[in-house]
Each structure stands twice: as C-alpha cells, then as structure tokens.
Design an enzyme around this catalytic site. Structure first.
Site, PDB file in Angstrom:
ATOM      1  N   ASN A 114      15.233 -28.292 -20.001  1.00 30.25           N
ATOM      2  CA  ASN A 114      15.110 -28.008 -18.658  1.00 30.25           C
ATOM      3  C   ASN A 114      16.231 -29.095 -18.040  1.00 30.25           C
ATOM      4  O   ASN A 114      17.064 -29.280 -17.412  1.00 30.25           O
ATOM      5  CB  ASN A 114      14.284 -27.486 -17.537  1.00 30.25           C
ATOM      6  CG  ASN A 114      14.656 -26.299 -16.267  1.00 30.25           C
ATOM      7  OD1 ASN A 114      15.643 -26.976 -15.964  1.00 30.25           O
ATOM      8  ND2 ASN A 114      13.555 -25.545 -16.273  1.00 30.25           N
ATOM      9  N   ASP A 145       8.246 -24.575 -24.638  1.00 32.47           N
ATOM     10  CA  ASP A 145       7.493 -23.546 -23.534  1.00 32.47           C
ATOM     11  C   ASP A 145       8.552 -22.402 -22.693  1.00 32.47           C
ATOM     12  O   ASP A 145       7.633 -22.060 -22.325  1.00 32.47           O
ATOM     13  CB  ASP A 145       8.212 -24.292 -22.243  1.00 32.47           C
ATOM     14  CG  ASP A 145       6.823 -26.210 -22.205  1.00 32.47           C
ATOM     15  OD1 ASP A 145       6.164 -26.180 -22.814  1.00 32.47           O
ATOM     16  OD2 ASP A 145       7.731 -26.808 -21.664  1.00 32.47           O
TER      17      ASP A 145
END
Length: 407
Positions: A114, A145
């Site tokens: 991210n 994740d």
C-alpha cells in the site's frame, strides 16, 4: 531506446522475487524496445542514491530465473521511505526525474504494498502534472496482508497463508497430546486486516481440528467474551488453540497490544504493534489459571519459501509480466491486478487499475465472512482462501538447505 528500472519496497515476502522475475521475463522479450534493465537497491531510496545494478548480468537464463523466483525476501533490498506529495516534497520528485533522465529510464516498475502504491501514485501524478510523458511509472502489487484495494488477492499472501495454515495444523497436533487443560494463543501478522489470521482456519482442510477460536481485526475484541469462550470449550476438550490478528482492538478502537507497547510510530505514521498474544496470555493466566502460552509468528510467516504456494508463485510472475507490459505499452499510473472469475474451477484474469484507486485504501475482510460471535470465519472465507494455497514448488537444496540467489 529507453531503459527499464525495477525496484522492491515494503515488507519482504516469499513471492516478491517471482514478480521481479515476471518483470524481467517480459522485458527480455522486448529487447528491441528497451535498452538496459536496471534494479534499484533499497527501493526509492536506491533511486535517490543511484544504487543501480544491471540485472541482466546476473539473471540471464532459465536456471537463474527459477532460482530467483523461489528465493524469499526482496533480492533488490527494500525500504520504508515516505514520499511527500507534489507540494510537500516537490524537490524530491524533481530529483527522481533527474536520476531517471541521467540513466535514460523510460519505464519504472515499483513492486510493493500500500505505501509503495502511494509512491507510484505520487510519482505518476507528478509526471502527468508536469507533462512528462516519456517516463512511465507502474505498480506491481505485493503484500502478505492482502489488503490492497482493486485486486482479488495479493502476491505473497497465498504462500504466507499456506505457511500459517500448515503451522496451525502442526501446533494443534503438538498440543493435543496432553490431557492437561491448556490454552495456546498464536499471534499472526495483520495490523488492520485479518486475512492472514483467517488462513489459520485452513488447517482443518487436511483432517486436523484447527484453532477453536479465531479473532480478526475487523471485529471488536471483547475480553470477557474471550474468557467465557475458553471456559465453554474446556467443558468438552482440554486444549484450546486460539488465532489472533496482531491488530485486534477493543470496542474503543484501542489495540490490545498497546498495553505492552510504546506509542512510537514508523515513517508512515503507523504504530509499532505486536504483543497482543502476550497480553491475552496474562489475562488467561489470571482469570482461568490453566497452562497457557503465547506464540508470535512474527517474521517467519513472511518469507517461508520452503512451503511456497505454486499458485502464488505463478500468479506473482504473471503480475510482474503484466506490470512490465503496461509500462512498455505506455499505460502509466496503473497497478497490475487480478480479477477472480470463479472459485470452482478456480479461474482468474489479469488487468490493470488506476493506482489512484489503490493508494492509501485498505481492503478489509467482509464482516459477513466472520461468524456472528466474532470468533471464527464463515464458509465464504474458506472458499476464497483455498484456491490460493494450492500446489507446491520444487525447491533446489544445497547441503540440506534450500538454495537462494543473492543479487
């Protein structure tokens, strides 16, 4: 003829080098369109410092490609550098473009999660604003994740999920041999999302019992209910195995681990969190008084290349190829992505999405995939996860230890 630059960033995984191999594979098929293929050491920091290597000198045949693909962690090194936006950090953005010009870089593929996609977004936006159309910036996803938006699942997640499922199956076998009442609490990575912790439920797929309780970040954690659940399980069995996300929070939004952690944050403003299992261990010891231990999987789940998911490795390579294709075709400011067509048979297709729709957005576990008690997962989660851990990879060994490639 423009050169291509590739870099890796964020937490390492067992599949990030397979994505790198995918970038190289596609680039090598376009030798008439690109010049050199550089690798930046330590991500965007390596760009600032001009720490480049010519990857083609070390990765140039099928044998080296296969070895690199099965090598865990980031072969090019990594970083956690926060790049400001065009107003806050315009000089840094100018510096990056200047380095690209110096090395005749026309294509930049950044492999990461991210925060890395945030860097891709800011750099691509800067290029668009300043009408820099001869440098194409593209993102290639990765993260154990599994929290990136606009992608069905992320490279690295499948192999980490396979490791977690296997580890829970083995722990469950270990603790089940004793008749003495015991609680084993295993902490799995996941700051704000519980995808990887949910994978612990897959440990039941090979005939074991798996964890009795599973707590994800998406549900509020209630300590009283937790203790009561353990007491109820003790009525029928002696051993309780618990899976928790490191980022479980109470109803007030406070991390359970904050009772043993400081308020220090990293360069992206994220709190350092771990230790939730230790907190729960002490509570169980106090409230129930049985044998109890906590286990923090920590780094082991990120780069366990001895138990790779073949599906994960193959898809990671395909996404690297797709990202490189986007860059060379001039499709800048995008991230390569996976669209799932069906579960059974498992079928996907590759595509790309604007990185502006990915950066700084977390994909959380749907609440309806968590049971109403908040301590387990529904069948929808199992159906989603199961295809991602399928298949094994043939690992090359040297002196009994898996062989790795060091760039």
């Amino acid at each position: 003829m423009k050169n291509l630059l590739v870099a890796q960033s964020g937490g390492p995984t067992a599949a990030i080098n397979s994505t790198l191999v995918g970038v190289l594979t596609y680039a090598y098929t376009k030798k008439g369109d690109i010049g050199k293929v550089y690798g930046a050491i330590n991500g965007i920091e390596g760009v600032f410092e001009e720490k480049f290597i010519d990857i083609t000198e070390k990765v140039k045949d099928t044998e080296s490609m296969n070895l690199l693909s099965n090598t865990p962690s980031s072969a090019l090194g990594s970083c956690r550098y926060k790049l400001g936006d065009k107003k806050e950090d315009e000089e840094k953005l100018k510096d990056i473009i200047a380095v690209f010009r110096k090395y005749n870089i026309g294509y930049f593929v950044y492999i990461g999660g991210n925060d890395s996609m945030d860097t891709v977004y800011k750099l691509a936006a800067y290029c668009e604003l300043n009408k820099i159309d001869d440098i194409k910036v593209v993102g290639a996803p990765k993260t154990i994740d599994n929290d990136l938006a606009k992608i069905d699942h992320c490279p690295g997640f499948g192999s980490a999920a396979k490791y977690v499922a296997t580890t829970f199956a083995e722990i469950e076998r270990d603790i089940s041999v004793y008749n003495t009442k015991s609680v084993t609490i295993v902490e799995v990575m996941g700051r704000n999302v519980g995808w990887l912790t949910a994978a612990s439920a897959l440990s039941k797929q090979a005939g074991g019992n798996g964890p009795s309780l599973i707590y994800l970040c998406e549900s509020d954690f209630d300590m009283d209910n937790f203790i009561e659940s353990i007491k109820n399980i003790f009525k029928t069995k002696s051993n309780v195995l618990v899976a928790i996300s490191e980022g479980i929070k109470n109803k007030d939004g406070r991390y359970i681990s904050e009772e043993v952690q400081s308020d220090m944050v990293d360069s992206f403003g994220h709190k350092y969190i771990s230790g939730a299992a230790r907190v729960l261990e002490e509570v169980v010891r106090k409230e129930i008084g049985c044998k109890v231990r906590s286990i923090e999987l920590n780094l082991m789940q990120r780069c366990s290349a001895h138990i790779l998911s073949r599906t994960d490795i193959e898809e990671s390579k395909l996404l690297g190829m797709k990202a490189c294709q986007c860059a060379i075709d001039g499709n800048a400011g995008v991230m390569a992505t996976i669209i799932r067509k069906s579960n059974n048979p498992y079928e996907i297709e590759l595509s790309s999405v604007p990185v502006s729709e990915v950066a700084n957005i977390e994909k959380k576990v749907p609440l309806h995939w968590i049971n109403k008690e908040g301590n387990g997962v529904q069948q929808e989660m199992i159906d989603y996860l199961l295809p991602l851990i399928q298949g094994e990879v043939e690992i090359e060994y040297r002196n009994g230890i898996p062989k790795h490639m060091i760039l």
